[in-house]
Design an enzyme around this catalytic site. Structure first.
Site, PDB file in Angstrom:
ATOM      1  N   THR A  83       0.802  -1.221   0.000  1.00  0.00           N
ATOM      2  CA  THR A  83       0.000   0.000   0.000  1.00  0.00           C
ATOM      3  C   THR A  83       0.839   1.277   0.000  1.00  0.00           C
ATOM      4  O   THR A  83       0.415   2.302  -0.516  1.00  0.00           O
ATOM      5  CB  THR A  83      -0.907  -0.035   1.257  1.00  0.00           C
ATOM      6  OG1 THR A  83      -1.776  -1.141   1.107  1.00  0.00           O
ATOM      7  CG2 THR A  83      -1.701   1.219   1.444  1.00  0.00           C
ATOM      8  N   THR A 159       2.212  -4.324   4.629  1.00  0.00           N
ATOM      9  CA  THR A 159       2.216  -4.488   6.091  1.00  0.00           C
ATOM     10  C   THR A 159       1.897  -5.911   6.561  1.00  0.00           C
ATOM     11  O   THR A 159       2.284  -6.290   7.660  1.00  0.00           O
ATOM     12  CB  THR A 159       1.198  -3.531   6.745  1.00  0.00           C
ATOM     13  OG1 THR A 159      -0.075  -3.747   6.123  1.00  0.00           O
ATOM     14  CG2 THR A 159       1.615  -2.098   6.614  1.00  0.00           C
ATOM     15  N   ASP A 160       1.196  -6.685   5.722  1.00  0.00           N
ATOM     16  CA  ASP A 160       0.697  -7.979   6.213  1.00  0.00           C
ATOM     17  C   ASP A 160       1.779  -8.878   6.803  1.00  0.00           C
ATOM     18  O   ASP A 160       1.604  -9.463   7.860  1.00  0.00           O
ATOM     19  CB  ASP A 160      -0.022  -8.752   5.088  1.00  0.00           C
ATOM     20  CG  ASP A 160      -1.405  -8.206   4.819  1.00  0.00           C
ATOM     21  OD1 ASP A 160      -1.711  -7.109   5.314  1.00  0.00           O
ATOM     22  OD2 ASP A 160      -2.184  -8.882   4.121  1.00  0.00           O
ATOM     23  N   LYS A 238       1.850  -7.362  13.683  1.00  0.00           N
ATOM     24  CA  LYS A 238       0.681  -6.584  13.243  1.00  0.00           C
ATOM     25  C   LYS A 238      -0.491  -7.008  14.119  1.00  0.00           C
ATOM     26  O   LYS A 238      -0.867  -8.181  14.121  1.00  0.00           O
ATOM     27  CB  LYS A 238       0.393  -6.881  11.767  1.00  0.00           C
ATOM     28  CG  LYS A 238      -0.693  -5.997  11.166  1.00  0.00           C
ATOM     29  CD  LYS A 238      -0.819  -6.195   9.659  1.00  0.00           C
ATOM     30  CE  LYS A 238      -1.827  -5.215   9.080  1.00  0.00           C
ATOM     31  NZ  LYS A 238      -1.973  -5.330   7.630  1.00  0.00           N
TER      32      LYS A 238
HETATM   33  N1  ASP Z   1      -2.046  -6.699   1.819  1.00  0.00           N
HETATM   34  C1  ASP Z   1      -1.159  -5.597   1.673  1.00  0.00           C
HETATM   35  C2  ASP Z   1       0.266  -6.092   1.775  1.00  0.00           C
HETATM   36  O1  ASP Z   1       0.676  -6.553   2.794  1.00  0.00           O
HETATM   37  C3  ASP Z   1      -1.416  -4.571   2.709  1.00  0.00           C
HETATM   38  C4  ASP Z   1      -0.379  -3.469   2.711  1.00  0.00           C
HETATM   39  O2  ASP Z   1       0.193  -3.153   1.711  1.00  0.00           O
HETATM   40  O3  ASP Z   1      -0.115  -2.909   3.735  1.00  0.00           O
HETATM   41  O4  ASP Z   1       0.964  -5.999   0.782  1.00  0.00           O
END
Ligand code: ASP
Length: 426
Positions: A83, A159-160, A238
């Site tokens: 993101t 972030t995942d 997380k």
């Molecule tokens: N699902 C996405 C990822 O981990 C969420 C994000 O970008 O934070 O790539």
């Protein structure tokens, strides 16, 4: 449909009229980005009429030459996706593979005052699609940047699974001479509430001022848009699906707090000097399992792992699973214990806790003691995700079972703390 990604269109249905930027997607819905920044999908069968409001504006970007300032440190940004850089993605509906320093400085101009920025695109992916192979590639890229003598590295990342990657880098590259910060964003840059900018700028500010060396994660401290925390690479998780302050140190305290707008860096942990040379040990054995225990867990499920090289259980409470025979419904539990006994003669089996916070203690209840007798080893206060990464990493170069068990219990990259402090909870 003759519309192109980025065209402004108006979609009329019985329920209303929706105006937004067209984002091409496969399937039975038309997806548009509304002015609010949210995407909506409208079922094609429910559409009465679509009209073009305006063709996509071609944005001419001036190629400005970036001036190097010798007084500023140099930071390399290695981009992996997620993101944090999705502004470009949302505008056109397509994935933009360029992640040049010019583009980063255009998106986050404050960075110019903090450091000379270099950047490279390593991957363009959701982090949930990443695997151990990507960690290996990334570790090699980090090493290359260190050899170029940069002052710090920022890895922009989804972030995942950012905390798995930070753990992998912490084990694969030890005694780092510079800070390596992983930075993500919970909200994309085209939303008013995006955390991308603050996380990235605070990470750069921290790198420019600190003597910290090692892997850490930089994300929002709280719901306000001011400060970030520098969180330990092997002891962070997380803890929320969508909040900007989703990341918390687990069984540990943050390394530092950063607020670049007020020029504040508050060291929470003592920053250690590092005079040792970099150790790089890059590899991962993928045939290992991280098994979440739950009521109803059956010995039959363990059958699947009989040819695996190692197992981490994420047990209940202090480190348990159903092994006690108490009535006619629990008879099968003996089979689970027998199976674990058999497996542990061949492969190492460890126990972390699904409580997330706290320490595994398998001496308190009989089920814990039985499991230990069957060969299961308690992993102190190590996060199960970190334990999974550590075991895969260890097994890639160490084949001796006794050594593996010893090393799993040795603190290598901050993953085990000796004592639990009162302030190490949410
Ligand atoms: N699902 C996405 C990822 O981990 C969420 C994000 O970008 O934070 O790539």
């Amino acid at each position: 449909m003759n519309y192109k990604a980025g065209d402004l269109i108006k979609v009329k249905t019985k329920e209303g009229v929706y105006k937004g930027t067209y984002i091409p997607r496969k399937g039975n819905s038309i997806v548009i980005k509304l002015e609010s920044g949210y995407n909506i999908g409208i079922d094609k069968n429910k559409i009465d009429n679509i009209s073009l409001v305006r063709k996509q504006k071609k944005i001419k970007q001036k190629k400005e030459k970036i001036k190097q300032n010798n007084k500023l440190p140099t930071i390399s940004i290695l981009h992996t996706g997620g993101t944090i850089a999705s502004k470009v993605d949302y505008r056109t509906g397509a994935v933009h593979s360029e992640f040049s320093p010019e583009e980063i400085l255009r998106m986050f101009p404050e960075l110019k005052e903090i450091a000379n920025i270099r950047s490279r695109l390593i991957f363009q992916m959701f982090s949930e699609d990443m695997g151990p192979e990507h960690w290996e590639i990334l570790a090699k890229e980090v090493k290359k940047e260190i050899e170029k003598k940069v002052d710090g590295i920022i890895i922009t990342h989804g972030t995942d699974i950012i905390h798995y990657t930070s753990a992998a880098l912490s084990f694969m590259l030890q005694n780092l001479p510079i800070p390596v910060l992983l930075v993500g964003a919970q909200r994309s840059s085209d939303r008013g509430s995006s955390d991308a900018s603050l996380n990235l700028i605070n990470a750069s500010y921290f790198i420019s001022k600190t003597s910290f060396n090692g892997v850490a994660i930089c994300m929002h401290e709280n719901t306000e848009d001011n400060s970030c925390l520098i969180l330990p690479g092997t002891k962070t998780r997380k803890m929320h699906t969508s909040r900007r302050d989703a990341f918390k140190a687990v069984n540990d305290i943050p390394i530092a707090k950063v607020d670049y707008k007020k020029n504040i860096i508050e060291n929470i942990k003592k920053i250690k000097e590092n005079n040792e040379s970099l150790i790089s040990n890059i590899g991962f054995e993928k045939k290992i399992a991280l098994i979440k225990i739950r009521p109803g867990f059956s010995h039959k499920e363990l059958e699947f792992y009989k040819n695996y090289k190692g197992i981490i259980f994420e047990g209940t409470g202090l480190g348990h699973l159903a092994v006690s025979v108490l009535d006619k419904h629990t008879k099968e539990h003996k089979k689970t214990l027998d199976m674990i006994k058999k497996l542990s003669k061949k492969i190492p089996i460890f126990m972390a806790s699904q409580c997330i916070f706290g320490r595994v203690d398998m001496n308190v209840y009989s089920s814990g003691r039985d499991l230990q007798e069957a060969g299961v080893i308690a992993l102190e206060d190590m996060l199960s995700e970190t334990a999974y990464v550590k075991l895969g990493w260890l097994l890639s170069f160490e084949k001796n079972q006794k050594k593996i068990k010893e090393l799993m219990l040795k603190n290598i990259a901050g993953e085990i703390s000796e004592r639990t402090q009162l302030n190490e909870f949410l």
